[in-house]
Design a protein around this motif. Structure first.
Motif, PDB file in Angstrom:
ATOM      1  N   HIS A 254       1.087  -1.229   0.485  1.00 13.01           N
ATOM      2  CA  HIS A 254       0.172  -0.101   0.255  1.00 13.01           C
ATOM      3  C   HIS A 254       0.620   1.304   0.183  1.00 13.01           C
ATOM      4  CE1 HIS A 254      -3.024  -2.439   1.187  1.00 13.01           C
ATOM      5  NE2 HIS A 254      -2.606  -2.979   1.732  1.00 13.01           N
ATOM      6  N   ASP A 255       0.347   1.770  -1.183  1.00 14.76           N
ATOM      7  CA  ASP A 255       1.770   3.090  -1.221  1.00 14.76           C
ATOM      8  C   ASP A 255       0.583   4.167  -0.532  1.00 14.76           C
ATOM      9  OD1 ASP A 255       3.768   5.067  -2.088  1.00 14.76           O
ATOM     10  OD2 ASP A 255       3.936   4.691  -4.115  1.00 14.76           O
ATOM     11  N   TYR A 256       1.163   5.046   0.356  1.00 10.67           N
ATOM     12  CA  TYR A 256       0.989   6.487   0.678  1.00 10.67           C
ATOM     13  C   TYR A 256       2.057   7.239   0.231  1.00 10.67           C
ATOM     14  CZ  TYR A 256      -2.778   3.872   2.673  1.00 10.67           C
ATOM     15  OH  TYR A 256      -3.561   2.579   2.780  1.00 10.67           O
ATOM     16  N   GLY A 257       2.443   7.282  -0.934  1.00 11.81           N
ATOM     17  CA  GLY A 257       3.483   8.542  -0.481  1.00 11.81           C
ATOM     18  C   GLY A 257       5.167   8.223  -0.915  1.00 11.81           C
ATOM     19  N   PRO A 258       5.234   8.568  -2.092  1.00 15.76           N
ATOM     20  CA  PRO A 258       7.320   8.423  -1.177  1.00 15.76           C
ATOM     21  C   PRO A 258       8.207   7.935  -0.307  1.00 15.76           C
ATOM     22  CG  PRO A 258       7.294   9.227  -3.311  1.00 15.76           C
ATOM     23  CD  PRO A 258       5.618   9.523  -2.368  1.00 15.76           C
ATOM     24  N   GLY A 259       8.230   6.975   0.292  1.00 14.15           N
ATOM     25  CA  GLY A 259       8.819   6.531   1.731  1.00 14.15           C
ATOM     26  C   GLY A 259       8.197   6.312   2.876  1.00 14.15           C
ATOM     27  N   ARG A 260       6.337   6.369   2.540  1.00 19.26           N
ATOM     28  CA  ARG A 260       5.350   6.076   3.333  1.00 19.26           C
ATOM     29  C   ARG A 260       4.312   4.810   2.523  1.00 19.26           C
ATOM     30  NH1 ARG A 260       6.534  11.214   2.655  1.00 19.26           N
ATOM     31  NH2 ARG A 260       5.887  12.681   4.470  1.00 19.26           N
ATOM     32  N   ARG A 261       5.567   3.356   2.606  1.00 21.79           N
ATOM     33  CA  ARG A 261       4.895   2.087   2.536  1.00 21.79           C
ATOM     34  C   ARG A 261       3.876   1.379   3.596  1.00 21.79           C
ATOM     35  NH1 ARG A 261       7.859   1.277  -2.983  1.00 21.79           N
ATOM     36  NH2 ARG A 261       9.417   1.181  -2.073  1.00 21.79           N
ATOM     37  N   ILE A 262       3.066   0.579   2.823  1.00 25.84           N
ATOM     38  CA  ILE A 262       2.740   0.093   4.008  1.00 25.84           C
ATOM     39  C   ILE A 262       2.901  -1.272   3.561  1.00 25.84           C
ATOM     40  CG2 ILE A 262       1.123  -1.108   5.779  1.00 25.84           C
ATOM     41  CD1 ILE A 262       0.574   1.978   6.444  1.00 25.84           C
ATOM     42  N   ILE A 263       3.034  -3.080   4.301  1.00 24.41           N
ATOM     43  CA  ILE A 263       3.258  -3.765   3.263  1.00 24.41           C
ATOM     44  C   ILE A 263       1.992  -5.099   4.277  1.00 24.41           C
ATOM     45  CG2 ILE A 263       5.429  -3.351   1.974  1.00 24.41           C
ATOM     46  CD1 ILE A 263       7.021  -5.567   3.517  1.00 24.41           C
ATOM     47  N   SER A 264       1.447  -6.055   3.317  1.00 23.33           N
ATOM     48  CA  SER A 264       1.283  -7.181   4.228  1.00 23.33           C
ATOM     49  C   SER A 264       2.239  -8.566   3.565  1.00 23.33           C
ATOM     50  CB  SER A 264      -0.281  -6.756   5.294  1.00 23.33           C
ATOM     51  OG  SER A 264      -1.085  -6.689   3.846  1.00 23.33           O
ATOM     52  N   LEU A 265       1.838  -8.762   3.846  1.00 21.83           N
ATOM     53  CA  LEU A 265       2.256 -10.945   3.498  1.00 21.83           C
ATOM     54  C   LEU A 265       2.006 -11.815   4.632  1.00 21.83           C
ATOM     55  CD1 LEU A 265       4.505 -12.236   4.772  1.00 21.83           C
ATOM     56  CD2 LEU A 265       5.566  -9.582   3.369  1.00 21.83           C
ATOM     57  N   HIS A 266       1.361 -12.933   3.426  1.00 20.43           N
ATOM     58  CA  HIS A 266       1.216 -14.741   4.500  1.00 20.43           C
ATOM     59  C   HIS A 266       3.087 -15.106   4.545  1.00 20.43           C
ATOM     60  CE1 HIS A 266      -3.023 -14.520   4.394  1.00 20.43           C
ATOM     61  NE2 HIS A 266      -2.729 -13.365   4.364  1.00 20.43           N
ATOM     62  N   ALA A 267       2.992 -15.723   5.414  1.00 17.17           N
ATOM     63  CA  ALA A 267       4.506 -16.827   6.023  1.00 17.17           C
ATOM     64  C   ALA A 267       3.546 -17.743   6.151  1.00 17.17           C
ATOM     65  CB  ALA A 267       5.240 -16.283   6.721  1.00 17.17           C
ATOM     66  N   GLU A 268       4.456 -18.745   5.389  1.00 18.35           N
ATOM     67  CA  GLU A 268       4.104 -20.168   5.441  1.00 18.35           C
ATOM     68  C   GLU A 268       5.364 -20.835   6.991  1.00 18.35           C
ATOM     69  OE1 GLU A 268       3.901 -22.064   1.513  1.00 18.35           O
ATOM     70  OE2 GLU A 268       2.620 -21.739   0.931  1.00 18.35           O
ATOM     71  N   VAL A 269       4.355 -21.165   7.658  1.00 19.42           N
ATOM     72  CA  VAL A 269       5.754 -21.596   9.039  1.00 19.42           C
ATOM     73  C   VAL A 269       4.758 -23.171   8.995  1.00 19.42           C
ATOM     74  CG1 VAL A 269       5.782 -19.524   9.762  1.00 19.42           C
ATOM     75  CG2 VAL A 269       3.828 -20.448  10.375  1.00 19.42           C
ATOM     76  N   PRO A 270       5.916 -24.433   9.542  1.00 14.20           N
ATOM     77  CA  PRO A 270       5.456 -25.045  10.032  1.00 14.20           C
ATOM     78  C   PRO A 270       4.316 -25.823  10.544  1.00 14.20           C
ATOM     79  CG  PRO A 270       7.837 -25.765  10.165  1.00 14.20           C
ATOM     80  CD  PRO A 270       7.279 -23.896  10.171  1.00 14.20           C
ATOM     81  N   SER A 271       3.612 -26.284  10.710  1.00 16.45           N
ATOM     82  CA  SER A 271       2.471 -26.167  11.448  1.00 16.45           C
ATOM     83  C   SER A 271       2.539 -27.004  13.481  1.00 16.45           C
ATOM     84  CB  SER A 271       0.801 -27.339  11.177  1.00 16.45           C
ATOM     85  OG  SER A 271       1.280 -28.750  10.643  1.00 16.45           O
ATOM     86  N   GLU A 272       3.613 -27.899  12.901  1.00 18.75           N
ATOM     87  CA  GLU A 272       4.232 -28.622  13.553  1.00 18.75           C
ATOM     88  C   GLU A 272       5.146 -27.888  14.648  1.00 18.75           C
ATOM     89  OE1 GLU A 272       6.765 -29.844  10.701  1.00 18.75           O
ATOM     90  OE2 GLU A 272       4.536 -29.308  10.818  1.00 18.75           O
ATOM     91  N   GLY A 273       5.576 -26.342  14.472  1.00 20.58           N
ATOM     92  CA  GLY A 273       6.631 -26.442  15.583  1.00 20.58           C
ATOM     93  C   GLY A 273       5.855 -24.968  16.507  1.00 20.58           C
ATOM     94  N   ASP A 274       6.828 -24.948  17.544  1.00 20.12           N
ATOM     95  CA  ASP A 274       6.132 -24.117  19.011  1.00 20.12           C
ATOM     96  C   ASP A 274       5.596 -23.189  18.461  1.00 20.12           C
ATOM     97  OD1 ASP A 274       5.996 -22.654  20.818  1.00 20.12           O
ATOM     98  OD2 ASP A 274       6.769 -24.048  21.893  1.00 20.12           O
ATOM     99  N   ILE A 275       4.357 -22.497  18.420  1.00 22.99           N
ATOM    100  CA  ILE A 275       3.761 -21.207  17.740  1.00 22.99           C
ATOM    101  C   ILE A 275       4.174 -19.307  18.603  1.00 22.99           C
ATOM    102  CG2 ILE A 275       1.997 -21.667  20.266  1.00 22.99           C
ATOM    103  CD1 ILE A 275       0.096 -20.425  17.699  1.00 22.99           C
ATOM    104  N   LEU A 276       4.859 -19.710  19.986  1.00 24.03           N
ATOM    105  CA  LEU A 276       5.076 -19.212  20.569  1.00 24.03           C
ATOM    106  C   LEU A 276       6.124 -18.301  20.578  1.00 24.03           C
ATOM    107  CD1 LEU A 276       4.494 -19.253  24.492  1.00 24.03           C
ATOM    108  CD2 LEU A 276       2.901 -18.071  22.614  1.00 24.03           C
ATOM    109  N   GLU A 277       7.242 -19.482  19.471  1.00 25.93           N
ATOM    110  CA  GLU A 277       8.407 -19.391  18.656  1.00 25.93           C
ATOM    111  C   GLU A 277       8.684 -19.189  17.472  1.00 25.93           C
ATOM    112  OE1 GLU A 277      12.674 -22.036  17.587  1.00 25.93           O
ATOM    113  OE2 GLU A 277      10.954 -22.594  18.847  1.00 25.93           O
ATOM    114  N   LEU A 278       7.497 -19.841  16.925  1.00 18.26           N
ATOM    115  CA  LEU A 278       7.051 -19.327  15.446  1.00 18.26           C
ATOM    116  C   LEU A 278       6.616 -17.598  15.174  1.00 18.26           C
ATOM    117  CD1 LEU A 278       5.402 -22.790  14.204  1.00 18.26           C
ATOM    118  CD2 LEU A 278       7.851 -21.191  13.198  1.00 18.26           C
ATOM    119  N   HIS A 279       6.440 -17.023  16.474  1.00 24.28           N
ATOM    120  CA  HIS A 279       5.509 -15.700  16.559  1.00 24.28           C
ATOM    121  C   HIS A 279       6.331 -14.650  16.670  1.00 24.28           C
ATOM    122  CE1 HIS A 279       2.860 -11.895  18.484  1.00 24.28           C
ATOM    123  NE2 HIS A 279       2.120 -12.828  17.191  1.00 24.28           N
ATOM    124  N   ASP A 280       7.224 -15.335  17.990  1.00 25.14           N
ATOM    125  CA  ASP A 280       8.287 -14.195  17.493  1.00 25.14           C
ATOM    126  C   ASP A 280       9.474 -13.866  16.959  1.00 25.14           C
ATOM    127  OD1 ASP A 280      10.674 -13.176  19.922  1.00 25.14           O
ATOM    128  OD2 ASP A 280      12.151 -14.659  18.909  1.00 25.14           O
TER     129      ASP A 280
END
Length: 388
Positions: A254-280
């Protein structure tokens, strides 16, 4: 000259992601543009008066309008650097794009005015007096405009500014236009050919084209355009540098002007991993993106199966089917839902805009290919995404 002024005026000149630094670059180039264009107007006005040339006089007033455009650029950068407030929490960076659009509009209006006066000169021609002083002024003007095009383009590239690119295009078209005017004056002096009005029309076409190109460059970010491939590559490399992150998808910028961008994305992580560690880990990835790319980042965790041989085998088979249809198709969020009488394969695919096959036809083809290769008990549930 510009390099000296940059060193004197701009602290931390290499920190181009800083709104303050961008603002200073814009104000400096705008002020220099005002000064040089006013000098050119005075010089060309004198040359036009001496030679009685409508095209030179029109070119002079074009430079005066350029001075006004430089004022718009200066004010635009000043306002764009204003801090976020309650009514505009994402800042005022898009004002820079609006300033570039105003400059483009001024260029197009000047082209129409020049075409009108030139047409009058074609219908009612007047003799042009060739003066060496006027020719010298025009030659100097061409050199100055080429220099302005050079430094505006260089700074525009440095800070990725559509407004600066618009000003550079305007300066380059002005240099070409002045060269045509000079050639018209010389042609009439040497061969007696009255082409002043025709050359004025040709100059107007130059200016009109430059205005259209500049308008497109400033409209694109206002309407929304895809992020630069290099920016996307940097995001991918940063996020995937964490071993626990298996892949990314659904990247939005999302571009709100030069130097003012906001990004969002989905990151795939192992379902069997520790959720707190993955969140960190996800938190660390977000902070690294903010520091390296100077933009806000929001990352959503997508758990994926990484240790089930059967599911991984099904995923590999489906990936092969997609590749056989078209290698450009990618897949993510692969899941398997086993029912008593059927197995549902659930996943998203990404296809380009204006793809050669409709979404309905493509999903139908994938379903048929899956059942032919994997069996009648396999069904697919597909979400079709487009590349952003």
């Amino acid at each position: 000259m510009l390099t000296i002024l940059v060193n004197l005026w701009i602290r931390n000149k290499e920190d181009i992601n800083s709104p303050e630094v961008r603002q200073r670059y814009g104000i400096l180039c705008g002020a220099l543009g005002i000064f040089l264009n006013i000098l050119l107007f005075l010089g060309k006005f004198l040359a036009g008066a001496l030679s009685h040339s409508i095209s030179i006089m029109a070119d002079a007033f074009n430079n005066l309008s350029d001075a006004g455009s430089s004022c718009v650029t200066l004010v635009g950068f000043k306002l764009a650097g204003t801090q976020p407030d309650v009514d505009h929490p994402f800042g005022h960076g898009r004002i820079e794009y609006i300033a570039g659009l105003i400059v483009s509009g001024a260029i197009i209006l000047m082209a129409f005015e020049l075409a009108r006066t030139s047409l009058e000169k074609v219908l009612h021609p007047q003799a042009v007096t060739f003066r060496y002083l006027a020719a010298a002024i025009l030659l100097v003007s061409i050199a100055v405009k080429l220099y302005m095009a050079f430094y505006n383009h260089r700074i525009g590239q440095k800070i990725n500014s559509a407004a600066m690119h618009a000003t550079a295009a305007d300066s380059l078209s002005d240099a070409c236009a002045t060269a045509v005017v000079l050639a018209a004056s010389a042609a009439e002096a040497l061969w007696g050919i009255q082409v002043d009005g025709y050359c004025g029309i040709l100059v107007a076409l130059f200016i009109f084209y430059a205005g259209l190109c500049a308008a497109k460059e400033t409209l694109d970010p206002l309407l929304g355009k895809p992020p630069e491939p290099e920016f996307v590559r940097q995001i991918q490399e940063t996020v995937l540098s964490y071993q626990e992150i298996c892949g990314i998808h659904d990247l939005l910028v999302h571009d709100y002007g030069p130097g003012r961008r906001i990004i969002s994305l989905h990151a795939e992580v192992p379902s069997e991993g520790d959720i707190l560690e993955l969140h960190d880990i996800i938190d660390h990835a977000e902070m690294e993106i903010r520091q390296k790319l100077s933009c806000e980042a929001v990352i959503h965790m997508d758990p994926v199966v990484t240790n089930d041989a059967h599911i991984l085998g099904l995923k590999k088979t489906v990936a092969g089917i997609l590749a056989s249809i078209d290698p450009v198709i990618t897949m993510h969020d692969f899941r398997v839902a086993v029912r008593p009488s059927r197995t549902n394969l659930i996943f998203d695919i990404v296809v380009p805009y204006k793809y050669r096959i409709t979404d309905e036809a493509l999903t139908g083809q994938i379903q048929n290919d899956v059942r032919e290769r994997m069996g009648e008990d396999y069904f697919v549930s597909i979400q079709v995404d487009k590349e952003h």
